[in-house]
Design a protein around this motif. Structure first.
Motif, PDB file in Angstrom:
ATOM      1  N   UNK A 275      -4.483  13.138  14.833  1.00 41.50           N
ATOM      2  CA  UNK A 275      -5.202  12.421  13.779  1.00 41.50           C
ATOM      3  C   UNK A 275      -4.265  11.724  12.793  1.00 41.50           C
ATOM      4  N   UNK A 276      -2.960  11.843  12.984  1.00 40.80           N
ATOM      5  CA  UNK A 276      -2.017  11.333  11.980  1.00 40.80           C
ATOM      6  C   UNK A 276      -2.061   9.814  11.855  1.00 40.80           C
ATOM      7  N   UNK A 277      -2.302   9.087  12.949  1.00 46.37           N
ATOM      8  CA  UNK A 277      -2.357   7.626  12.879  1.00 46.37           C
ATOM      9  C   UNK A 277      -3.491   7.129  12.005  1.00 46.37           C
ATOM     10  N   UNK A 278      -4.685   7.697  12.208  1.00 50.61           N
ATOM     11  CA  UNK A 278      -5.842   7.298  11.401  1.00 50.61           C
ATOM     12  C   UNK A 278      -5.639   7.690   9.937  1.00 50.61           C
ATOM     13  N   UNK A 279      -5.145   8.912   9.724  1.00 48.39           N
ATOM     14  CA  UNK A 279      -4.913   9.375   8.353  1.00 48.39           C
ATOM     15  C   UNK A 279      -3.893   8.489   7.649  1.00 48.39           C
ATOM     16  N   UNK A 280      -2.790   8.174   8.330  1.00 46.01           N
ATOM     17  CA  UNK A 280      -1.744   7.349   7.727  1.00 46.01           C
ATOM     18  C   UNK A 280      -2.280   5.974   7.359  1.00 46.01           C
ATOM     19  N   UNK A 281      -3.079   5.391   8.218  1.00 49.35           N
ATOM     20  CA  UNK A 281      -3.653   4.073   7.941  1.00 49.35           C
ATOM     21  C   UNK A 281      -4.563   4.110   6.712  1.00 49.35           C
ATOM     22  N   UNK A 282      -5.431   5.114   6.646  1.00 43.35           N
ATOM     23  CA  UNK A 282      -6.331   5.254   5.494  1.00 43.35           C
ATOM     24  C   UNK A 282      -5.547   5.560   4.212  1.00 43.35           C
ATOM     25  N   UNK A 283      -4.516   6.382   4.332  1.00 42.59           N
ATOM     26  CA  UNK A 283      -3.693   6.742   3.182  1.00 42.59           C
ATOM     27  C   UNK A 283      -2.977   5.514   2.625  1.00 42.59           C
ATOM     28  N   UNK A 284      -2.407   4.691   3.512  1.00 41.67           N
ATOM     29  CA  UNK A 284      -1.727   3.477   3.058  1.00 41.67           C
ATOM     30  C   UNK A 284      -2.694   2.513   2.396  1.00 41.67           C
ATOM     31  N   UNK A 285      -3.898   2.393   2.944  1.00 45.15           N
ATOM     32  CA  UNK A 285      -4.912   1.531   2.314  1.00 45.15           C
ATOM     33  C   UNK A 285      -5.235   2.019   0.898  1.00 45.15           C
ATOM     34  N   UNK A 286      -5.395   3.333   0.742  1.00 45.97           N
ATOM     35  CA  UNK A 286      -5.695   3.909  -0.567  1.00 45.97           C
ATOM     36  C   UNK A 286      -4.528   3.715  -1.538  1.00 45.97           C
ATOM     37  N   UNK A 287      -3.289   3.886  -1.050  1.00 41.53           N
ATOM     38  CA  UNK A 287      -2.123   3.680  -1.917  1.00 41.53           C
ATOM     39  C   UNK A 287      -2.049   2.242  -2.409  1.00 41.53           C
ATOM     40  N   UNK A 288      -2.249   1.297  -1.496  1.00 37.15           N
ATOM     41  CA  UNK A 288      -2.151  -0.114  -1.884  1.00 37.15           C
ATOM     42  C   UNK A 288      -3.275  -0.521  -2.834  1.00 37.15           C
ATOM     43  N   UNK A 289      -4.459   0.028  -2.655  1.00 34.95           N
ATOM     44  CA  UNK A 289      -5.539  -0.303  -3.590  1.00 34.95           C
ATOM     45  C   UNK A 289      -5.291   0.341  -4.956  1.00 34.95           C
ATOM     46  N   UNK A 290      -4.707   1.554  -4.973  1.00 36.28           N
ATOM     47  CA  UNK A 290      -4.395   2.212  -6.243  1.00 36.28           C
ATOM     48  C   UNK A 290      -3.254   1.498  -6.964  1.00 36.28           C
ATOM     49  N   UNK A 291      -2.342   0.923  -6.207  1.00 39.45           N
ATOM     50  CA  UNK A 291      -1.197   0.247  -6.812  1.00 39.45           C
ATOM     51  C   UNK A 291      -1.601  -1.077  -7.450  1.00 39.45           C
ATOM     52  N   UNK A 292      -2.678  -1.657  -6.970  1.00 37.06           N
ATOM     53  CA  UNK A 292      -3.155  -2.907  -7.557  1.00 37.06           C
ATOM     54  C   UNK A 292      -2.160  -4.049  -7.457  1.00 37.06           C
ATOM     55  N   UNK A 293      -1.443  -4.145  -6.366  1.00 32.12           N
ATOM     56  CA  UNK A 293      -0.498  -5.244  -6.171  1.00 32.12           C
ATOM     57  C   UNK A 293       0.922  -4.925  -6.591  1.00 32.12           C
ATOM     58  N   UNK A 294       1.142  -3.816  -7.275  1.00 30.99           N
ATOM     59  CA  UNK A 294       2.511  -3.438  -7.633  1.00 30.99           C
ATOM     60  C   UNK A 294       3.132  -2.655  -6.486  1.00 30.99           C
ATOM     61  N   UNK A 295       4.443  -2.631  -6.398  1.00 29.92           N
ATOM     62  CA  UNK A 295       5.098  -1.909  -5.297  1.00 29.92           C
ATOM     63  C   UNK A 295       4.849  -0.396  -5.372  1.00 29.92           C
ATOM     64  N   UNK A 296       4.735   0.203  -4.214  1.00 27.60           N
ATOM     65  CA  UNK A 296       4.599   1.658  -4.115  1.00 27.60           C
ATOM     66  C   UNK A 296       5.985   2.208  -3.815  1.00 27.60           C
ATOM     67  N   UNK A 297       6.359   3.258  -4.536  1.00 24.53           N
ATOM     68  CA  UNK A 297       7.685   3.836  -4.364  1.00 24.53           C
ATOM     69  C   UNK A 297       7.559   5.339  -4.135  1.00 24.53           C
ATOM     70  N   UNK A 298       8.383   5.841  -3.245  1.00 23.46           N
ATOM     71  CA  UNK A 298       8.427   7.284  -2.991  1.00 23.46           C
ATOM     72  C   UNK A 298       9.856   7.735  -3.232  1.00 23.46           C
TER      73      UNK A 298
END
Length: 152
Positions: free
Chosen positions: A88-111
């Motif tokens: 399930x990691x592929x689906x989870x990763x895709x959904x997680x990245x979508x959520x990160x990018x929407x939360x970032x609102x166009x700013x870069x995401x950093x880890x």
């Protein structure tokens, strides 16, 4: 002029040659089967050996690779870096990245790696921490499960 016996002899010799060449052509594919099977096995071995390993070599590499995967929207690359069931990691990763990018609102995401057990994710104005864990192969991955404290 040839005698009937001579013509028959030449005809039979010719037919033998024809039968022999047909027999040779008929057996040729059977000799190719083991070669095709061998080539297929070699191909599979190369593909398995070339497959990327899950996780990163160190917490710092993990943070760098995870930030690059998030920035590029690489769900496959990110799924290799998370401690999540592989089916399930592929689906989870895709959904997680979508959520990160929407939360970032166009700013870069950093880890960032804070230490050998914690990473900080910065998306827009939000910050939160993820546990970093070593997998069975000794490689580092982001874990979405809280760390279990010992001594209970």
């Amino acid at each position: 002029m040839t005698s009937p016996g001579t013509f028959a002899d030449e005809k039979s010799r010719g037919s033998r040659r024809g039968a022999g060449s047909r027999r040779h052509l008929r057996w040729t594919p059977l000799y190719l089967v083991p070669l095709v099977v061998l080539a297929w096995v070699v191909y599979l071995c190369v593909m398995i050996a070339d497959e990327p390993v899950d996780g990163a070599g160190s917490p710092r590499e993990l943070a760098t690779e995870a930030t690059a995967a998030v920035a590029n929207g690489d769900a496959d690359g990110f799924s290799r870096l998370i401690d999540y069931p592989s089916s399930e990691s592929g689906d989870f990763a895709s959904e997680y990245l979508d959520a990160l990018h929407s939360a970032a609102g166009g700013t870069p995401v950093e880890i960032r790696d804070l230490d050998d057990s914690t990473a900080e994710v910065r998306a827009g104005g939000e910050r939160y921490r993820l546990h970093i864990a070593q997998n069975d192969d000794g490689r580092w991955q982001l874990s979405f499960a809280p760390p279990v404290a010992s001594g209970f």
